[in-house]
Design a protein around this motif. Structure first.
Motif, PDB file in Angstrom:
ATOM      1  N   GLU A   1      -4.190  19.321  -0.757  1.00  0.00           N
ATOM      2  CA  GLU A   1      -4.033  18.020  -1.419  1.00  0.00           C
ATOM      3  C   GLU A   1      -2.735  17.962  -2.210  1.00  0.00           C
ATOM      4  O   GLU A   1      -2.078  16.916  -2.272  1.00  0.00           O
ATOM      5  N   GLN A   2      -2.360  19.083  -2.811  1.00  0.00           N
ATOM      6  CA  GLN A   2      -1.095  19.114  -3.548  1.00  0.00           C
ATOM      7  C   GLN A   2       0.086  18.958  -2.597  1.00  0.00           C
ATOM      8  O   GLN A   2       1.065  18.258  -2.903  1.00  0.00           O
ATOM      9  N   VAL A   3       0.016  19.598  -1.422  1.00  0.00           N
ATOM     10  CA  VAL A   3       1.072  19.459  -0.422  1.00  0.00           C
ATOM     11  C   VAL A   3       1.179  18.005   0.019  1.00  0.00           C
ATOM     12  O   VAL A   3       2.273  17.441   0.123  1.00  0.00           O
ATOM     13  N   ARG A   4       0.043  17.369   0.271  1.00  0.00           N
ATOM     14  CA  ARG A   4       0.044  15.978   0.717  1.00  0.00           C
ATOM     15  C   ARG A   4       0.647  15.062  -0.344  1.00  0.00           C
ATOM     16  O   ARG A   4       1.421  14.144  -0.043  1.00  0.00           O
ATOM     17  N   ALA A   5       0.303  15.330  -1.600  1.00  0.00           N
ATOM     18  CA  ALA A   5       0.842  14.517  -2.688  1.00  0.00           C
ATOM     19  C   ALA A   5       2.353  14.710  -2.814  1.00  0.00           C
ATOM     20  O   ALA A   5       3.105  13.737  -3.023  1.00  0.00           O
ATOM     21  N   LEU A   6       2.826  15.951  -2.669  1.00  0.00           N
ATOM     22  CA  LEU A   6       4.262  16.213  -2.747  1.00  0.00           C
ATOM     23  C   LEU A   6       5.000  15.595  -1.561  1.00  0.00           C
ATOM     24  O   LEU A   6       6.139  15.144  -1.692  1.00  0.00           O
ATOM     25  N   ALA A   7       4.355  15.571  -0.397  1.00  0.00           N
ATOM     26  CA  ALA A   7       4.985  14.957   0.778  1.00  0.00           C
ATOM     27  C   ALA A   7       5.214  13.471   0.545  1.00  0.00           C
ATOM     28  O   ALA A   7       6.288  12.934   0.847  1.00  0.00           O
ATOM     29  N   VAL A   8       4.223  12.798   0.000  1.00  0.00           N
ATOM     30  CA  VAL A   8       4.378  11.371  -0.303  1.00  0.00           C
ATOM     31  C   VAL A   8       5.428  11.177  -1.391  1.00  0.00           C
ATOM     32  O   VAL A   8       6.255  10.259  -1.324  1.00  0.00           O
ATOM     33  N   ALA A   9       5.443  12.064  -2.392  1.00  0.00           N
ATOM     34  CA  ALA A   9       6.438  11.963  -3.463  1.00  0.00           C
ATOM     35  C   ALA A   9       7.856  12.149  -2.912  1.00  0.00           C
ATOM     36  O   ALA A   9       8.796  11.452  -3.325  1.00  0.00           O
ATOM     37  N   ALA A  10       8.028  13.079  -1.980  1.00  0.00           N
ATOM     38  CA  ALA A  10       9.348  13.287  -1.364  1.00  0.00           C
ATOM     39  C   ALA A  10       9.753  12.068  -0.544  1.00  0.00           C
ATOM     40  O   ALA A  10      10.917  11.638  -0.565  1.00  0.00           O
ATOM     41  N   PHE A  11       8.822  11.493   0.189  1.00  0.00           N
ATOM     42  CA  PHE A  11       9.040  10.288   0.983  1.00  0.00           C
ATOM     43  C   PHE A  11       9.537   9.151   0.089  1.00  0.00           C
ATOM     44  O   PHE A  11      10.520   8.470   0.399  1.00  0.00           O
ATOM     45  N   GLU A  12       8.887   8.976  -1.032  1.00  0.00           N
ATOM     46  CA  GLU A  12       9.265   7.893  -1.940  1.00  0.00           C
ATOM     47  C   GLU A  12      10.534   8.223  -2.720  1.00  0.00           C
ATOM     48  O   GLU A  12      11.293   7.317  -3.082  1.00  0.00           O
ATOM     49  N   ALA A  13      10.790   9.508  -2.974  1.00  0.00           N
ATOM     50  CA  ALA A  13      11.990   9.891  -3.737  1.00  0.00           C
ATOM     51  C   ALA A  13      13.262   9.473  -3.012  1.00  0.00           C
ATOM     52  O   ALA A  13      14.220   9.004  -3.642  1.00  0.00           O
ATOM     53  N   VAL A  14      13.297   9.633  -1.688  1.00  0.00           N
ATOM     54  CA  VAL A  14      14.502   9.263  -0.937  1.00  0.00           C
ATOM     55  C   VAL A  14      14.464   7.815  -0.470  1.00  0.00           C
ATOM     56  O   VAL A  14      15.436   7.320   0.107  1.00  0.00           O
TER      57      VAL A  14
ATOM     58  N   ALA B   1       0.834  -1.202   0.000  1.00  0.00           N
ATOM     59  CA  ALA B   1       0.000   0.000   0.000  1.00  0.00           C
ATOM     60  C   ALA B   1       0.871   1.255   0.000  1.00  0.00           C
ATOM     61  O   ALA B   1       2.006   1.250   0.486  1.00  0.00           O
ATOM     62  N   ALA B   2       0.329   2.330  -0.550  1.00  0.00           N
ATOM     63  CA  ALA B   2       1.067   3.591  -0.643  1.00  0.00           C
ATOM     64  C   ALA B   2       1.233   4.218   0.733  1.00  0.00           C
ATOM     65  O   ALA B   2       0.414   4.000   1.638  1.00  0.00           O
ATOM     66  N   PRO B   3       2.286   5.008   0.936  1.00  0.00           N
ATOM     67  CA  PRO B   3       2.443   5.743   2.198  1.00  0.00           C
ATOM     68  C   PRO B   3       1.243   6.649   2.438  1.00  0.00           C
ATOM     69  O   PRO B   3       0.587   7.122   1.502  1.00  0.00           O
ATOM     70  N   ARG B   4       0.971   6.915   3.709  1.00  0.00           N
ATOM     71  CA  ARG B   4      -0.159   7.741   4.102  1.00  0.00           C
ATOM     72  C   ARG B   4       0.302   9.147   4.462  1.00  0.00           C
ATOM     73  O   ARG B   4       1.336   9.323   5.098  1.00  0.00           O
ATOM     74  N   ALA B   5      -0.481  10.136   4.067  1.00  0.00           N
ATOM     75  CA  ALA B   5      -0.177  11.536   4.373  1.00  0.00           C
ATOM     76  C   ALA B   5      -1.216  12.077   5.342  1.00  0.00           C
ATOM     77  O   ALA B   5      -2.419  11.828   5.190  1.00  0.00           O
ATOM     78  N   SER B   6      -0.770  12.823   6.330  1.00  0.00           N
ATOM     79  CA  SER B   6      -1.662  13.434   7.315  1.00  0.00           C
ATOM     80  C   SER B   6      -2.315  14.680   6.744  1.00  0.00           C
ATOM     81  O   SER B   6      -2.040  15.094   5.608  1.00  0.00           O
ATOM     82  N   VAL B   7      -3.139  15.306   7.560  1.00  0.00           N
ATOM     83  CA  VAL B   7      -3.586  16.655   7.227  1.00  0.00           C
ATOM     84  C   VAL B   7      -2.358  17.562   7.235  1.00  0.00           C
ATOM     85  O   VAL B   7      -1.294  17.202   7.750  1.00  0.00           O
ATOM     86  N   VAL B   8      -2.504  18.748   6.688  1.00  0.00           N
ATOM     87  CA  VAL B   8      -1.392  19.692   6.598  1.00  0.00           C
ATOM     88  C   VAL B   8      -1.459  20.668   7.759  1.00  0.00           C
ATOM     89  O   VAL B   8      -2.541  21.137   8.134  1.00  0.00           O
ATOM     90  N   GLY B   9      -0.309  20.957   8.352  1.00  0.00           N
ATOM     91  CA  GLY B   9      -0.239  21.940   9.427  1.00  0.00           C
ATOM     92  C   GLY B   9       0.660  23.096   9.054  1.00  0.00           C
ATOM     93  O   GLY B   9       1.508  22.985   8.160  1.00  0.00           O
ATOM     94  N   GLU B  10       0.479  24.204   9.744  1.00  0.00           N
ATOM     95  CA  GLU B  10       1.280  25.402   9.469  1.00  0.00           C
ATOM     96  C   GLU B  10       1.912  25.919  10.754  1.00  0.00           C
ATOM     97  O   GLU B  10       1.266  25.964  11.798  1.00  0.00           O
TER      98      GLU B  10
END
Length: 371
Positions: free
Chosen positions: A293-306, A248-257
């Motif tokens: 949603e774009q932030v969450r998608a980029l977070a998962v992409a960064a996770f998988e990139a490394v 299964a794909a990694p899970r992304a949380s809600v976004v915080g600031e």
């Protein structure tokens, strides 16, 4: 007959400048982990790298304004990790005594931050010992620790990163004028950082190039390799990523600031861990749904990139125009009471104790070695 508890070695402290933050993270884990399910052995690592039997009392390791926690070693006593026919075990070595088994080990939870812990070194040791452990492996940990190579990997995967200049030790000594010329091509403000440190240690905001050399020297106290980043005009938001079972794909949380009360400052060590009133964590961040949603998608992409595993927090900037710039990934984010990672997952429906349980279970499900 009841089922045996899973034996967890909680590894914390360490040789880096984030020793106290690691201890504070351990305090959070010790307080929240399910003792009905897990048999926990706290193992402290001193600043000179010795493994010692540590207190199981979370209050010993909490951060306070008047005291930072410190792992110290009793005279003539330390711990080694060994393997035997019964599997991995922790042994206590006492001068002049036969080694005593402290605990068998099913999984190590290394809450070490910074070099010599979060950078792949301890992960390599655990791989050699064939011990399962929480978090990313050797390569992802090393890439995630080094902001230079992290940005190279992100860019190679098409992720947006901001302009930066790397200052190597040799360049700073032999070609300083060339370095300063390259840095001057970046727009102010600049953020000068140790390339392989965290918790904002040694980070300086530079608004005047006359202060640049002093900022580089301040960063070099923590790491001879320095990175100078062009400041991004945008809001700093963060997303927590959690691995999943099986394929299964990694899970992304809600976004915080992170909202720093004084807009002339940045989120430094004191704001993160000591003076909690200087910054506010808005969870979820006040962003349009499409941007979140774009932030969450980029977070998962960064996770998988490394090639990260288990746990990571990804920090990005969102510009006024809605452009998203990936700042960094943290493969062992803090678990202190005011840390963003557990707060993001709590807002996403996973409590702190359940989050710890899930991380340990992910580690138990994952083999050591090539995968």
């Amino acid at each position: 007959m009841s089922e045996r508890k899973v034996r967890v070695a909680l590894l914390f402290g360490g040789r880096s400048g984030e020793h106290a933050i690691s201890a504070a993270t351990a305090a959070g884990v010790l307080r929240a982990i399910d003792r009905e399910k897990y048999d926990v052995t706290p193992v402290g690592v001193t600043r000179d790298g010795r493994w010692v039997v540590a207190s199981d009392d979370p209050t010993v390791w909490e951060l306070r304004a008047d005291r930072l926690p410190e792992v110290t070693a009793p005279a003539g006593s330390e711990i080694v990790l060994s393997t035997s026919g019964e599997g991995p075990q922790l042994q206590v070595l006492e001068a002049g005594a036969v080694p005593e088994v402290l605990s068998q080990v099913d999984v190590v939870f290394p809450v070490l931050h910074g070099p010599f812990g979060e950078d792949g070194t301890v992960q390599g040791l655990l791989e050699l010992a064939d011990v399962r452990y929480v978090g990313s492996g050797v390569l992802a940990s090393a890439v995630g620790m080094d902001k230079h190579y992290m940005k190279l990997v992100f860019a190679a995967h098409g992720l947006p990163v901001g302009p930066y200049v790397v200052v190597t030790p040799r360049d700073w000594v032999t070609r300083r004028d060339d370095v300063l010329t390259r840095v001057k091509e970046l727009r102010l403000p600049l953020f000068v950082k140790p390339a392989r440190a965290g918790s904002s240690l040694g980070v300086t905001r530079v608004d005047d190039l006359a202060d640049l050399e002093d900022a580089v020297e301040a960063a070099r106290v923590h790491d001879p390799k320095v990175i100078v980043e062009e400041g991004v005009d945008g809001r700093e938001v963060e997303c927590a990523v959690l691995g999943s079972r099986g394929d299964a794909a990694p899970r992304a949380s809600v976004v915080g600031e992170i909202v720093v009360q004084d807009t002339g400052e940045f989120y430094d060590f004191e704001a993160k861990y000591i003076e909690a009133d200087t910054a506010r964590l808005d969870i979820p961040a006040d962003l349009p749904d499409a941007v979140s949603e774009q932030v969450r998608a980029l977070a998962v992409a960064a996770f998988e990139a490394v090639g990260a595993e288990g746990i990571a927090r990804v920090d990005v900037f969102v510009t006024p125009e809605g452009r998203i710039v990936v700042n960094e990934i943290n493969t062992m984010p803090g678990f202190t009471p005011i840390s963003m990672y557990p707060k993001l997952w709590e807002a996403s429906g996973i409590s702190y104790p359940d989050l710890i349980d899930e991380l340990v279970q992910l580690a138990l499900d994952r083999p050591t070695g090539l995968r």
